[in-house]
Motif scaffolding. Structure first.
Motif, PDB file in Angstrom:
ATOM      1  N   SER A   1       0.724  -1.404   0.006  1.00 47.28           N
ATOM      2  CA  SER A   1      -0.064  -0.021   0.106  1.00 47.28           C
ATOM      3  C   SER A   1       0.729   1.275  -0.026  1.00 47.28           C
ATOM      4  O   SER A   1       1.949   1.299   0.482  1.00 47.28           O
ATOM      5  CB  SER A   1      -1.092  -0.029   1.109  1.00 47.28           C
ATOM      6  OG  SER A   1      -1.504   1.188   1.382  1.00 47.28           O
TER       7      SER A   1
ATOM      8  N   LYS B   1      -0.300   3.884   1.381  1.00 46.56           N
ATOM      9  CA  LYS B   1      -0.729   4.385   2.758  1.00 46.56           C
ATOM     10  C   LYS B   1       0.240   4.127   3.901  1.00 46.56           C
ATOM     11  O   LYS B   1       0.632   2.961   4.181  1.00 46.56           O
ATOM     12  CB  LYS B   1      -2.135   3.951   2.954  1.00 46.56           C
ATOM     13  CG  LYS B   1      -3.122   4.410   2.196  1.00 46.56           C
ATOM     14  CD  LYS B   1      -4.599   3.947   2.407  1.00 46.56           C
ATOM     15  CE  LYS B   1      -5.458   4.430   1.433  1.00 46.56           C
ATOM     16  NZ  LYS B   1      -5.195   4.144   0.134  1.00 46.56           N
ATOM     17  N   THR B   2       0.771   5.080   4.375  1.00 43.73           N
ATOM     18  CA  THR B   2       2.110   4.768   5.440  1.00 43.73           C
ATOM     19  C   THR B   2       1.505   4.069   6.830  1.00 43.73           C
ATOM     20  O   THR B   2       2.262   3.619   7.452  1.00 43.73           O
ATOM     21  CB  THR B   2       2.611   6.332   5.751  1.00 43.73           C
ATOM     22  OG1 THR B   2       1.534   7.027   6.375  1.00 43.73           O
ATOM     23  CG2 THR B   2       3.293   6.969   4.638  1.00 43.73           C
ATOM     24  N   ASP B   3       0.104   4.225   7.054  1.00 43.39           N
ATOM     25  CA  ASP B   3      -0.198   3.612   8.189  1.00 43.39           C
ATOM     26  C   ASP B   3      -0.626   1.993   8.047  1.00 43.39           C
ATOM     27  O   ASP B   3      -1.254   1.497   8.797  1.00 43.39           O
ATOM     28  CB  ASP B   3      -1.630   4.395   8.735  1.00 43.39           C
ATOM     29  CG  ASP B   3      -2.659   4.381   8.023  1.00 43.39           C
ATOM     30  OD1 ASP B   3      -2.643   4.014   6.623  1.00 43.39           O
ATOM     31  OD2 ASP B   3      -3.861   4.404   8.406  1.00 43.39           O
ATOM     32  N   ARG B   4      -0.295   1.517   6.896  1.00 47.65           N
ATOM     33  CA  ARG B   4      -0.670  -0.116   6.573  1.00 47.65           C
ATOM     34  C   ARG B   4       0.543  -0.695   6.958  1.00 47.65           C
ATOM     35  O   ARG B   4       1.560  -0.394   6.625  1.00 47.65           O
ATOM     36  CB  ARG B   4      -0.960   0.057   5.076  1.00 47.65           C
ATOM     37  CG  ARG B   4      -2.407   0.418   4.587  1.00 47.65           C
ATOM     38  CD  ARG B   4      -3.565   0.087   5.204  1.00 47.65           C
ATOM     39  NE  ARG B   4      -4.892   0.691   4.838  1.00 47.65           N
ATOM     40  CZ  ARG B   4      -5.389   0.540   3.811  1.00 47.65           C
ATOM     41  NH1 ARG B   4      -5.259  -0.372   2.898  1.00 47.65           N
ATOM     42  NH2 ARG B   4      -6.699   1.210   3.823  1.00 47.65           N
ATOM     43  N   THR B   5       0.214  -1.958   7.322  1.00 45.24           N
ATOM     44  CA  THR B   5       1.324  -2.843   7.789  1.00 45.24           C
ATOM     45  C   THR B   5       2.327  -3.197   6.586  1.00 45.24           C
ATOM     46  O   THR B   5       3.517  -3.305   6.773  1.00 45.24           O
ATOM     47  CB  THR B   5       0.580  -4.342   8.210  1.00 45.24           C
ATOM     48  OG1 THR B   5      -0.352  -3.898   9.245  1.00 45.24           O
ATOM     49  CG2 THR B   5       1.604  -5.226   8.775  1.00 45.24           C
ATOM     50  N   SER B   6       1.674  -3.469   5.500  1.00 45.22           N
ATOM     51  CA  SER B   6       2.542  -3.677   4.098  1.00 45.22           C
ATOM     52  C   SER B   6       3.612  -2.494   4.093  1.00 45.22           C
ATOM     53  O   SER B   6       4.666  -2.661   3.734  1.00 45.22           O
ATOM     54  CB  SER B   6       1.695  -3.616   3.034  1.00 45.22           C
ATOM     55  OG  SER B   6       1.090  -2.732   2.606  1.00 45.22           O
ATOM     56  N   TYR B   7       3.117  -1.327   4.151  1.00 42.08           N
ATOM     57  CA  TYR B   7       4.107  -0.114   4.011  1.00 42.08           C
ATOM     58  C   TYR B   7       5.088  -0.188   5.010  1.00 42.08           C
ATOM     59  O   TYR B   7       6.293   0.002   4.923  1.00 42.08           O
ATOM     60  CB  TYR B   7       3.242   1.303   4.162  1.00 42.08           C
ATOM     61  CG  TYR B   7       4.066   2.299   3.644  1.00 42.08           C
ATOM     62  CD1 TYR B   7       4.100   2.952   2.480  1.00 42.08           C
ATOM     63  CD2 TYR B   7       4.857   2.911   4.706  1.00 42.08           C
ATOM     64  CE1 TYR B   7       4.888   3.905   2.270  1.00 42.08           C
ATOM     65  CE2 TYR B   7       5.545   4.220   4.568  1.00 42.08           C
ATOM     66  CZ  TYR B   7       5.612   4.512   3.193  1.00 42.08           C
ATOM     67  OH  TYR B   7       6.558   5.642   2.956  1.00 42.08           O
TER      68      TYR B   7
ATOM     69  N   ASN C   1       1.325  -3.299  -7.232  1.00 41.24           N
ATOM     70  CA  ASN C   1      -0.037  -3.029  -6.647  1.00 41.24           C
ATOM     71  C   ASN C   1      -0.726  -2.482  -7.938  1.00 41.24           C
ATOM     72  O   ASN C   1      -0.338  -1.264  -8.354  1.00 41.24           O
ATOM     73  CB  ASN C   1      -0.202  -1.962  -5.490  1.00 41.24           C
ATOM     74  CG  ASN C   1      -1.393  -1.799  -5.150  1.00 41.24           C
ATOM     75  OD1 ASN C   1      -2.392  -1.866  -5.869  1.00 41.24           O
ATOM     76  ND2 ASN C   1      -1.643  -1.484  -3.598  1.00 41.24           N
TER      77      ASN C   1
ATOM     78  N   PHE D   1       0.887  -9.510   0.704  1.00 36.66           N
ATOM     79  CA  PHE D   1      -0.057  -8.947   1.748  1.00 36.66           C
ATOM     80  C   PHE D   1      -1.486  -8.897   0.899  1.00 36.66           C
ATOM     81  O   PHE D   1      -2.076  -7.713   0.877  1.00 36.66           O
ATOM     82  CB  PHE D   1       0.336  -7.525   1.691  1.00 36.66           C
ATOM     83  CG  PHE D   1       1.608  -7.397   2.848  1.00 36.66           C
ATOM     84  CD1 PHE D   1       1.344  -7.351   4.149  1.00 36.66           C
ATOM     85  CD2 PHE D   1       2.957  -7.233   2.348  1.00 36.66           C
ATOM     86  CE1 PHE D   1       2.249  -7.327   5.155  1.00 36.66           C
ATOM     87  CE2 PHE D   1       3.953  -7.068   3.332  1.00 36.66           C
ATOM     88  CZ  PHE D   1       3.644  -7.178   4.480  1.00 36.66           C
ATOM     89  N   ARG D   2      -2.069 -10.233   0.566  1.00 36.68           N
ATOM     90  CA  ARG D   2      -3.054 -10.141  -0.090  1.00 36.68           C
ATOM     91  C   ARG D   2      -3.941 -11.161   0.667  1.00 36.68           C
ATOM     92  O   ARG D   2      -3.595 -12.243   1.437  1.00 36.68           O
ATOM     93  CB  ARG D   2      -3.097 -10.698  -1.567  1.00 36.68           C
ATOM     94  CG  ARG D   2      -2.652  -9.572  -2.382  1.00 36.68           C
ATOM     95  CD  ARG D   2      -3.024  -8.504  -3.003  1.00 36.68           C
ATOM     96  NE  ARG D   2      -4.609  -8.488  -3.129  1.00 36.68           N
ATOM     97  CZ  ARG D   2      -5.130  -8.688  -4.318  1.00 36.68           C
ATOM     98  NH1 ARG D   2      -4.861  -9.117  -5.160  1.00 36.68           N
ATOM     99  NH2 ARG D   2      -6.706  -8.865  -4.332  1.00 36.68           N
TER     100      ARG D   2
END
Length: 141
Positions: free
Chosen positions: A27, A29-35, A52, A81-82
């Motif tokens: 992602s 988005k910086t707050d996502r685990t994948s990031y 992605n 991360f899916r």
């Protein structure tokens, strides 16, 4: 035969020899685990390749690809991360591009993805966080 993750010694060797790590579902988005996981790996010296189809441009300073097949260079680890139901297709692509390892993140398990990847010659790791394994087995480089 029931699935069993490789032992810690083998996982350590995988991480020590990892060049490119394609992160499927990374992602922007910086707050996502994948990031956060990918950023930590990058900070530890790994090369991350974001995959992605919903994001264009760059994530973490690296060009984003729509699929594994679009990556123009070799991939050692496909870190996923899916949700589990999407992993068999990722496993097929990982086999197609000649990746060495299919790594399904913590909470992700798919017997079908395991069958596809292992028959294609890949080592499979499921339900484990690559960042945690790296921290435990390798630490800062």
């Amino acid at each position: 035969m029931a699935f069993e993750n490789p032992g810690r010694d083998e996982i350590k060797k995988i991480l020590e020899n990892a060049g490119n790590i394609a992160v499927v579902g990374l992602s922007d988005k910086t707050d996502r685990t994948s990031y956060m996981v990918s950023q930590a790996l990058q900070n530890n010296g790994y090369r991350i390749i974001p995959v992605n189809p919903s994001v264009s441009g760059e994530i973490l300073g690296e060009k984003v690809y729509a699929s594994l097949k679009d990556i123009p260079e070799p991939v050692d680890i496909v870190n996923v991360f899916r949700r589990s139901e999407y992993t068999p297709e990722v496993a097929r692509e990982a086999v197609e591009i000649g990746a060495h390892v299919l790594w399904l993140q913590l909470g992700i398990v798919s017997e079908e993805a395991y069958e596809i990847a292992s028959k294609g010659g890949l080592t499979v790791i499921m339900d484990r966080c690559i960042k945690v394994e790296d921290s435990i087995l390798i630490g800062k480089r």
